[in-house]
Design a protein around this motif. Structure first.
Motif, mmCIF file in Angstrom:
data_model
loop_
_atom_site.group_PDB
_atom_site.id
_atom_site.type_symbol
_atom_site.label_atom_id
_atom_site.label_comp_id
_atom_site.label_asym_id
_atom_site.label_seq_id
_atom_site.Cartn_x
_atom_site.Cartn_y
_atom_site.Cartn_z
ATOM 1 N N SER A 173 8.196 5.618 0.328
ATOM 2 C CA SER A 173 7.174 6.531 -0.195
ATOM 3 C C SER A 173 7.802 7.814 -0.738
ATOM 4 C CB SER A 173 6.140 6.866 0.890
ATOM 5 O OG SER A 173 6.729 7.553 1.970
ATOM 6 N N ARG A 213 10.587 3.060 -9.086
ATOM 7 C CA ARG A 213 9.584 2.412 -8.242
ATOM 8 C C ARG A 213 9.910 0.924 -8.042
ATOM 9 N NH1 ARG A 213 3.906 3.435 -7.095
ATOM 10 N NH2 ARG A 213 4.069 5.281 -8.409
ATOM 11 N N ARG A 242 1.688 1.913 -3.510
ATOM 12 C CA ARG A 242 0.494 2.213 -4.285
ATOM 13 C C ARG A 242 0.027 3.652 -4.022
ATOM 14 N NH1 ARG A 242 -2.992 -1.795 -2.561
ATOM 15 N NH2 ARG A 242 -2.029 -3.225 -4.055
ATOM 16 N N ARG A 243 0.134 4.114 -2.760
ATOM 17 C CA ARG A 243 -0.299 5.483 -2.410
ATOM 18 C C ARG A 243 0.827 6.174 -1.639
ATOM 19 N NH1 ARG A 243 -4.728 2.197 -1.720
ATOM 20 N NH2 ARG A 243 -6.559 2.733 -2.963
ATOM 21 N N PRO A 244 1.889 6.538 -2.314
ATOM 22 C CA PRO A 244 3.063 7.094 -1.624
ATOM 23 C C PRO A 244 2.799 8.436 -0.949
ATOM 24 C CG PRO A 244 3.321 7.251 -4.014
ATOM 25 C CD PRO A 244 2.127 6.397 -3.759
ATOM 26 N N LEU A 245 1.965 9.285 -1.539
ATOM 27 C CA LEU A 245 1.692 10.593 -0.943
ATOM 28 C C LEU A 245 0.974 10.435 0.389
ATOM 29 C CD1 LEU A 245 1.797 13.645 -1.096
ATOM 30 C CD2 LEU A 245 -0.349 13.610 -2.401
ATOM 31 N N ALA A 246 -0.049 9.594 0.425
ATOM 32 C CA ALA A 246 -0.779 9.372 1.676
ATOM 33 C C ALA A 246 0.137 8.771 2.736
ATOM 34 C CB ALA A 246 -1.976 8.446 1.422
ATOM 35 N N ALA A 247 0.993 7.838 2.328
ATOM 36 C CA ALA A 247 1.916 7.210 3.270
ATOM 37 C C ALA A 247 2.903 8.233 3.831
ATOM 38 C CB ALA A 247 2.678 6.077 2.578
ATOM 39 N N PRO A 294 0.808 -1.226 0.000
ATOM 40 C CA PRO A 294 0.000 0.000 0.000
ATOM 41 C C PRO A 294 0.842 1.277 0.000
ATOM 42 C CG PRO A 294 -0.104 -1.092 2.138
ATOM 43 C CD PRO A 294 0.567 -2.036 1.202
ATOM 44 N N LEU A 299 7.840 8.994 -4.649
ATOM 45 C CA LEU A 299 7.313 10.294 -5.070
ATOM 46 C C LEU A 299 8.352 11.069 -5.877
ATOM 47 C CD1 LEU A 299 5.419 11.531 -1.864
ATOM 48 C CD2 LEU A 299 4.399 10.952 -4.068
#
Length: 748
Positions: A689, A628, A363-368, A360, A693
């Motif tokens: 993350s 990535r 998959r969602r590096p900004l949120a992490a 995860p 990014l």
């Protein structure tokens, strides 16, 4: 280095053993030269110690005996008789230089039910610690004769004796606990006894050799007990970790199908390089402590540098020789259950837990990044309220300790700091009428200030033209009340009295003064040390990875982990949140030297993981993987090593968190928390993350920096399963890991 060691196995192994034995033997014969009081503290405290040293006067170890009765007053005949027995008993030991009756000094409590017998012991501090048991026995005999009274003793020597014994016991317990712990964790990590024993043996021999080298060189750079503790702590942690990095990579390459010589060459070129860069970073970070100008820090810094260099030397020379010598026999002594837990492919894929976290995150590096960053900032927030001080022995010792109980009884009868401030007066003529009047005026003004209290004790040494004036301060000894009293004494009373006599010096020393001067020196030197460590860590990362972005990322992530550790330290040990879980209590302050020490050592140790993980990411990227996919490959392929290394470090540091002394607890817990955060939140979430990014910008190198030396390994290795490669071969691209296409698919 790896190739030479593999070719000259016996020379490397026996050379290492000879080096360890000689270093330990010569160091033991030479002995350790300890830091003197005049070196250990800055400011007026240092100057006062030098005046006494130059005059040939020992700083006397003072003791206090409290005699108290709830029923009798100090004028009662039975009370006077008990005080007389205390004085006679102490005199009979022959260990006291001077014993003063409370009826002569006026050391009687305000309620008239308690009195203080004051004494100084013969010799210097070490002699006093040896002499004090006889005095304690004499006081205990009087207590036994008068069970209706309270007759207890406390002072520099009695507390010093307890601390010295406890320090020795704690150090031995840490040694005997940390080593088996590390061995047990390595046994789980490798599933084989020989592979588990190797890193521990090398770490212990590195510590033994470093201890001898530090003792041997202590003649020009004095050492201390704290330096020995830190050397054990860091030496065991980095020594095991460095060997673990090297050994795991060699085993991984063998499992991937490479022959023994190629596997060893790859381990030397990759993990060996990471160990070297990491070791240099730790050394540079620890060197920052020399900029404090404080001898204790310099001793800890030097001891740590020596043990890290020794550990790196052992990891890069004797370990390759042993691996070449043992070959696949390094897997001897396999534990069936543990071996089954280490399923094939786990080293390459990272295992279920790391995959569950990493998938995860990628998959969602900004949120992490936002969530992990917010967590670390939240943990660091209490740092803003941090208060540092040289903890008093009452704060240093555990709750319920006998010395703490005695201190509380004395403070209840005689409120204020149990340790007086001492004005050391050096005059042209100490017996002159002007100086005699000035000393009397000093006593009068101190008591009239309302910030100090009696008894004020004046001791004159005519032959040396020196006098000492002991003035108890209000407050606990390291709180704002005591600090205000100290400033009043230094800035108002001393200048208005003894310093008016021409040719006079009058520095103020004592526990409160030591804490105050130490904090002032720390505050002044902290920006310089932090700037030095951050700047050089950035430069080392820049040269190692040829990327200012990678270097900046490393610095920022390390600062976040250190900040979080500071916050937890403040919350637990200053404010007492969760302190009971660690068997301690909040003491209202963090030991003065702990924050700076934690910063430099954590900045160095955090690079262990960062260099190791990012090196593996760069290997993947140099081999042609997109960023990535390279990040996914690097994190997953190092997950097992990072987990094992972190567990060892946390376990070793946590052992120090269980020791009796509050400063050791703070150091151990601070280091354990920081490493735990670094190996989980930083390496598993923030690092992947942030790098995801940034993408290809991770590898940006401005044109004007392209002249930087390229420290990457060059050459090539055959693919897994092929025959033979010469010792010492190296690769810019590194090995293609088993299942490389699968890594790419997972990463994408």
């Amino acid at each position: 280095m790896g190739a030479w060691s593999a070719r000259h196995r016996k020379t490397a192994v026996f050379g290492w053993l000879l080096f360890v034995v000689l270093a330990a033997l010569l160091g033991g014969l030479h002995g350790s030269t300890e830091i003197k009081e005049s070196e250990s503290m800055p400011g007026q405290v240092s100057r006062a110690a030098r005046i006494l040293d130059d005059a040939g006067l020992e700083s006397p170890a003072s003791e206090t005996v409290l005699v108290r009765s709830d029923a009798l007053t100090t004028d009662a005949p039975a009370f006077r008789a008990a005080v007389g027995r205390v004085i006679a008993g102490i005199d009979a030991t022959g260990k006291a230089a001077e014993v003063r009756s409370p009826y002569d000094t006026g050391a009687v409590s305000a309620d008239g039910h308690a009195a203080l017998v004051q004494l100084t012991l013969k010799g210097d501090h070490d002699d006093a610690v040896e002499n004090v048991p006889a005095v304690l026995a004499a006081v205990a005999a009087v207590q036994k004769q008068h069970p209706d009274l309270t007759v207890v003793e406390l002072g520099d020597a009695s507390s010093g004796k307890w601390i010295q014994e406890q320090f020795s016991d704690d150090f031995a317990r840490a040694e005997w606990t940390a080593v088996p712990l590390a061995l047990g964790i390595l046994l789980v990590a490798f599933g084989a006894l020989v592979a588990a024993v190797l890193p521990v043996v090398l770490a212990v021999t590195a510590f033994v050799a470093a201890g001898g080298l530090v003792a041997l060189s202590s003649g020009f750079l004095h050492t201390s007990d704290n330096a020995s503790s830190v050397m054990l702590l860091v030496g065991l942690a980095v020594g095991v970790d460095y060997c673990l990095f090297y050994l795991r990579r060699e085993r991984e390459e063998r499992a991937a199908g490479r022959d023994a010589s190629t596997a060893l060459a790859i381990a030397a070129a990759t993990s060996g390089r990471a160990v070297l860069v990491s070791g240099v970073t730790v050394v540079v970070a620890m060197a920052g402590m020399f900029l404090t100008g404080i001898a204790e820090f310099q001793a800890m810094s030097y001891a740590t540098i020596v043990v890290v260099i020794t550990a790196v030397l052992g990891s890069l020379t004797v370990l390759p020789a042993l691996l070449s010598l043992l070959g696949d026999r390094v897997e001897k002594g396999r534990v069936p259950l543990l071996a089954r837990l280490r399923r094939p492919g786990t080293a390459a894929t990272g295992g279920r837990v790391w995959n569950a976290v990493l998938t995860p995150v990628l998959r969602r590096p900004l949120a992490a990044t936002v969530l992990a960053g917010a967590l670390l900032v939240g943990l660091a927030a209490p740092m803003l309220t941090m208060h540092t001080a040289n903890l008093t022995f009452r704060q240093q010792l555990p709750e319920g300790n006998e010395l703490v109980a005695v201190s509380q009884k004395i403070e209840a009868a005689f409120p204020g700091s149990p340790a007086p401030a001492t004005v050391v007066v050096k005059a042209a003529d100490i017996d002159s009428p002007a100086m005699t009047a000035a000393l009397a005026d000093l006593r009068t003004k101190a008591l009239a200030s309302g910030r100090m209290h009696g008894p004020v004790d004046v001791t004159v040494h005519p032959a040396q033209n020196v006098a000492t004036v002991d003035i108890p301060l209000n407050g606990t000894g390291n709180d704002s009340v005591s600090n205000d009293a100290l400033r009043t004494l230094r800035e108002e009373i001393v200048p208005a009295t003894v310093l008016k006599v021409p040719g006079t010096e009058a520095p103020v020393t004592g526990r409160t003064a030591g804490s105050y001067d130490f904090n002032a020196k720390m505050t002044g030197s902290m920006p310089l040390v932090l700037g030095f460590v951050v700047a050089f860590a950035f430069l080392l990362m820049l040269v190692s990875f040829r990327s200012p972005v990678i270097a900046a990322t490393a610095v920022v992530l390390n600062l976040l982990s250190v900040g979080a550790a500071y916050g937890v330290l403040t919350l637990v040990f200053q404010h007492g949140v969760g302190a009971s879980l660690l068997g301690t209590a909040g003491v209202g302050a963090v030991e003065s030297w702990v924050p700076l020490f934690l910063f430099v050592i954590l900045f160095g140790l955090s690079m262990d993981y960062h260099v190791f993980v990012v090196s593996r990411i760069k290997e993947g990227r140099d081999r042609g993987l997109p960023t990535r996919a390279a990040v996914a490959h690097g994190i997953r392929s190092t997950a097992g090593v990072v987990t094992s290394a972190a567990v060892i470090m946390v376990a070793v540091f946590a052992v120090f968190g269980t020791l009796s002394m509050q400063a050791m607890k703070q150091m151990g817990v601070g280091l354990a928390v920081a490493v735990l955060i670094d190996a989980t939140v930083i390496r598993a979430v923030l690092l992947p993350s942030v790098m995801t990014l940034l993408g290809e910008r991770n590898w940006y190198l401005p044109a004007w920096l392209r002249r930087l030396p390229d420290l990457s390994h060059g050459g090539s290795f055959p693919p897994a399963g092929s025959a033979g490669a010469p010792h010492g071969a190296a690769s810019a691209t590194g090995p293609a890991p088993a299942g490389g296409s699968r890594h790419r698919r997972i990463g994408v």
